[in-house]
Design a protein around this motif. Structure first.
Motif, PDB file in Angstrom:
ATOM      1  N   ASP A 135      -2.630   2.575  -0.152  1.00 38.63           N
ATOM      2  CA  ASP A 135      -3.059   3.274   1.056  1.00 38.63           C
ATOM      3  C   ASP A 135      -2.009   3.135   2.166  1.00 38.63           C
ATOM      4  O   ASP A 135      -1.092   2.321   2.068  1.00 38.63           O
ATOM      5  CB  ASP A 135      -4.427   2.771   1.526  1.00 38.63           C
ATOM      6  N   ILE A 136      -2.189   3.924   3.215  1.00 39.40           N
ATOM      7  CA  ILE A 136      -1.207   3.975   4.304  1.00 39.40           C
ATOM      8  C   ILE A 136      -1.062   2.613   4.982  1.00 39.40           C
ATOM      9  O   ILE A 136       0.052   2.177   5.291  1.00 39.40           O
ATOM     10  CB  ILE A 136      -1.611   5.041   5.352  1.00 39.40           C
ATOM     11  N   GLU A 137      -2.206   1.939   5.213  1.00 41.28           N
ATOM     12  CA  GLU A 137      -2.150   0.644   5.898  1.00 41.28           C
ATOM     13  C   GLU A 137      -1.350  -0.379   5.101  1.00 41.28           C
ATOM     14  O   GLU A 137      -0.540  -1.139   5.661  1.00 41.28           O
ATOM     15  CB  GLU A 137      -3.576   0.124   6.146  1.00 41.28           C
ATOM     16  N   THR A 138      -1.530  -0.407   3.794  1.00 46.20           N
ATOM     17  CA  THR A 138      -0.791  -1.352   2.943  1.00 46.20           C
ATOM     18  C   THR A 138       0.699  -1.023   2.948  1.00 46.20           C
ATOM     19  O   THR A 138       1.551  -1.917   3.061  1.00 46.20           O
ATOM     20  CB  THR A 138      -1.320  -1.316   1.495  1.00 46.20           C
ATOM     21  N   LEU A 139       1.009   0.240   2.834  1.00 46.00           N
ATOM     22  CA  LEU A 139       2.419   0.662   2.819  1.00 46.00           C
ATOM     23  C   LEU A 139       3.108   0.284   4.135  1.00 46.00           C
ATOM     24  O   LEU A 139       4.249  -0.209   4.141  1.00 46.00           O
ATOM     25  CB  LEU A 139       2.505   2.175   2.600  1.00 46.00           C
TER      26      LEU A 139
END
Length: 233
Positions: A174-178
């Protein structure tokens, strides 16, 4: 007609002296030609030998220059991709992803980073230099420190020091992890970028040194022996 004995003797002696003189002259000319041919043969042999040495040196230098040119290029690309992944401004790839709901641009930048990182590492290995080895040690250390975070986005370090991508896992992140793994000044990408910038500077210095060494070798082989200008006529 009567020919006196003295006259005949003088005539024969004269012919004999003339023949001897001619023989001596031919012998001297023959020796001179043989000597000249011998000197030319030796000179040509030396020139050919020097030419081979010089060509070999220049070829080796050209290959080294190409290696360091590639190293500089890939290191520069690593730095550029890391800067895009850093996400400092409002137009960062993460803000765009949040607005669009797509992580494609982030993934494209991670893939670009990994591709050029692997090429940079390969060039450093091929150079066989102590400086290159030192940088590889630093990169490996950083990759090990960030191994868990990188793995959460599908990126892992191989035994040869290069990085490998699990595309399925990367696409599912997901965007937050990336952003947490790849964004910010303390991320793996940013820390690698600082060293990649140094690698690019090192490669540029090495290119200059290789070029200087090649031309120095050329003039040492020819100029100091007085054959340089004769060879290039």
């Amino acid at each position: 007609m009567r020919i006196t004995r003295n006259y005949m003797s003088n005539l024969l002696n004269g012919n004999s002296k003339s023949s001897n003189a001619s023989s001596l002259l031919q012998s001297a000319l023959s020796r001179s030609n043989r000597g000249r041919r011998s000197r030319l043969s030796v000179q040509n042999s030396r020139t050919d030998s020097l030419g081979k040495i010089s060509t070999s040196n220049l070829t080796g230098s050209a290959n080294s220059e190409k290696l360091y040119y590639n190293m500089k290029y890939h290191a520069g690309q690593v730095y550029d991709y890391a800067e895009r992944l850093n996400g400092k401004n409002k137009e960062s790839v993460y803000e765009k992803a949040k607005a669009s709901g797509s992580t494609e641009e982030i993934i494209a930048n991670i893939k670009g980073f990994v591709s050029h990182y692997n090429s940079m590492v390969a060039n450093m290995k091929k150079s066989g230099s102590r400086t290159g080895d030192n940088y590889q040690t630093q990169f490996n250390h950083l990759a090990r420190l960030s191994s868990l975070e990188l793995a959460s986005t599908g990126v892992s370090r191989k035994s040869d020091g290069t990085l490998e991508i699990d595309e399925k896992k990367l696409s599912e992140a997901d965007i937050e992890t990336l952003e947490q793994v790849w964004g910010g000044s303390t991320s793996f990408a940013s820390r690698i970028a600082l060293r990649a910038d140094s690698v690019a500077s090192y490669a540029e210095r090495s290119m200059t040194a290789q070029a200087s060494s090649a031309y120095s070798s050329l003039f040492n082989n020819y100029g100091s022996k007085g054959n340089y200008f004769n060879f290039f006529r």
